[in-house]
Write an enzyme that holds these catalytic residues in place. Structure first.
Site, PDB file in Angstrom:
ATOM      1  N   HIS A  74       0.819  -1.210   0.000  1.00 10.46           N
ATOM      2  CA  HIS A  74       0.000   0.000   0.000  1.00 10.46           C
ATOM      3  C   HIS A  74       0.857   1.265   0.000  1.00 10.46           C
ATOM      4  O   HIS A  74       2.041   1.248   0.347  1.00 10.46           O
ATOM      5  CB  HIS A  74      -0.913   0.013   1.231  1.00 10.46           C
ATOM      6  CG  HIS A  74      -0.148   0.001   2.519  1.00 10.46           C
ATOM      7  ND1 HIS A  74       0.419   1.130   3.071  1.00 10.46           N
ATOM      8  CD2 HIS A  74       0.160  -1.013   3.357  1.00 10.46           C
ATOM      9  CE1 HIS A  74       1.041   0.814   4.192  1.00 10.46           C
ATOM     10  NE2 HIS A  74       0.902  -0.483   4.398  1.00 10.46           N
ATOM     11  N   GLU A  78      -2.179  -7.076   7.898  1.00 11.81           N
ATOM     12  CA  GLU A  78      -0.883  -6.989   8.564  1.00 11.81           C
ATOM     13  C   GLU A  78      -0.988  -7.559   9.981  1.00 11.81           C
ATOM     14  O   GLU A  78      -2.079  -7.789  10.513  1.00 11.81           O
ATOM     15  CB  GLU A  78      -0.431  -5.519   8.576  1.00 11.81           C
ATOM     16  CG  GLU A  78       0.946  -5.258   9.170  1.00 11.81           C
ATOM     17  CD  GLU A  78       2.050  -6.023   8.453  1.00 11.81           C
ATOM     18  OE1 GLU A  78       2.156  -7.245   8.700  1.00 11.81           O
ATOM     19  OE2 GLU A  78       2.819  -5.404   7.696  1.00 11.81           O
TER      20      GLU A  78
END
Length: 461
Positions: free
Chosen positions: A265, A341
């Site tokens: 990202h 994550e």
């Protein structure tokens, strides 16, 4: 206030072994089935599968009625007692799953009840359908499910005998479906990623033994958006079995591989400050710089014209990045929980120095072992590594022959790269992975993997 019933179950054929879960959301007043969830999750234990079923059921309930009161019914005494707070959660694999389940609804709006297995048949059937689909190299499909068909009459009768009010709709559905023909059986797809199908799959299956699990656990070491001193200090001498089939240039034509284009990202406000930023914190948005990075990578991918599908971590920074690319390519985005994550617990948002000052002992333990979790119930890297491996196997089976953009984070990307290379765990600390960078891995039907790109940032220059 709407009252919902969540019934969930999970199973493992081998414990650990090929595992799946099932969950159903019911209207508490009528017994009407509002949602079903099931998924093959790869190699896992019964308890992990049961907790995954609980999480899926609660999330399905949240999607339907965010303000609902939820009555959870399961035949797992362990899960019910732990989630009710009467039993301690000791196993490291259970803690993050229990914490995830507890965050979905406020504690005062969820109550747990143990029920006998015969009263949990719907969820049990869904779990078994998911495991059967996994054996075929597929994922469970709601359209092919028969979990709530005619045998539901048995479940309705059992509930009525137990004084359960949620039976009317179940009896009606059972009567209707008894008059309908069952769906035609579908031909089984080749089990390319079943545990015994290939050398690579057998190698991965061996990791589920006690010693193998320890080796695989170390693969997750990496600190999400935080990549400073912690990574450089962790070391290991553990040797792992190869995660790919024997190398070679000859052999049959295996067809087009499943190709994962791995996109980290764009930046958030925390990224340049090297703060812990995982799945348990504030879920930050992209910064202005991150939005520009997302636009740049979208333009680059559009120019290449090879991406056919987009799958994203559920976290905001990834979904924003994925949606920017999807708008340019004209594709939809599928959200995959396994790509999130690490949950860094109480360390979220802190720098390494701040964590050392406040939680020195916990930090030292975390640096010394991939099984140690951050302060406050975060995820260990062992847990993250297993999650990433299961997600990899599921997605390679789903997207065989396709080119898929996976929009995710540092730890999942580095773990995928390391496993594809068959490299030792300490190699994670020798990879640079910039915000909005591109990497790529091709996965072939015989279990071989080929790393084709790592940390490409040319589109940002």
């Amino acid at each position: 206030m709407r009252e919902l019933v969540v019934e969930a179950d999970g199973g493992s054929r081998g414990n650990p072994g090929p595992a799946g879960y099932g969950a159903v959301v019911l209207d508490a007043a009528t017994g009407e089935t509002l949602a079903e969830r099931a998924e093959y999750i790869g190699v896992a234990t019964n308890n992990v599968a049961e907790y995954r079923g609980l999480v899926a059921g609660l999330r399905a309930a949240l999607e339907l009625f965010p303000d609902a009161v939820v009555h959870v019914r399961m035949d797992s005494k362990l899960v019910v007692e732990q989630m009710s707070g009467r039993w301690k959660i000791k196993h490291p694999d259970m803690k993050p799953l229990a914490a995830e389940a507890a965050r979905i609804f406020p504690a005062g709006r969820v109550r747990y009840e143990w029920i006998p297995r015969e009263r949990n048949k719907h969820a049990d059937r869904l779990a078994n359908e998911a495991m059967d689909a996994g054996r075929r190299g597929e994922q469970w499909s709601a359209s092919a499910s028969t979990a709530a068909l005619t045998p539901a009459a048995d479940l309705a009768a059992a509930r009525a005998a137990a004084g359960d009010p949620a039976t009317g709709a179940a009896r009606a559905r059972a009567a209707l479906t008894a008059r309908e023909a069952r769906p035609e059986p579908q031909a089984e797809a080749p089990a390319l990623f079943a545990p015994d199908a290939t050398l690579a799959a057998r190698a991965r299956a061996s990791l589920t033994t006690a010693a193998g699990a320890d080796r695989e656990a170390a693969s997750g070491a990496g600190a999400g958006d935080f990549e400073a001193e912690a990574g450089r200090r962790a070391t290991t001498g553990v040797q792992e079995p190869p995660a790919v089939a024997a190398p070679g240039w000859s052999g049959p034509d295996l067809g087009a591989p499943a190709t994962f284009v791995l996109l980290r990202h764009g930046e958030t406000a925390l990224t340049p400050e090297k703060r812990f930023s995982g799945s348990g914190g504030t879920d930050p948005e992209l910064s202005p710089a991150g939005l520009r990075q997302a636009e740049a990578v979208a333009a680059a991918l559009a120019a290449r014209g090879t991406v056919q599908e987009i799958v994203s971590s559920p976290l905001t920074r990834c979904r924003q990045t994925a949606q920017t690319v999807a708008a340019r390519l004209g594709l939809d985005v599928r959200v995959e929980q396994g790509l999130r994550e690490t949950d860094f617990g109480a360390w979220e948002g802190l720098t390494f120095a701040e964590v050392r000052e406040r939680y020195k002992d916990d930090l030292d333990a975390w640096l010394a072992s991939p099984k140690a979790a951050p302060t406050g119930g975060g995820e260990s890297f062992a847990t993250v590594a297993r999650r990433v491996a299961v997600t990899r196997d599921r997605l390679t089976a789903t997207y065989a022959g396709r080119t898929v953009l996976l929009v995710t984070h540092v730890t999942p990307i580095k773990t995928l790269i390391r496993l594809a290379l068959g490299a030792p765990p300490e190699s994670l600390f020798k990879m640079e992975l910039s915000a909005a960078s591109l990497s790529a891995i091709a996965y072939y039907a015989d279990g071989n993997a080929s790393v084709r790109l790592l940390n490409d940032t040319s589109h940002l220059r």
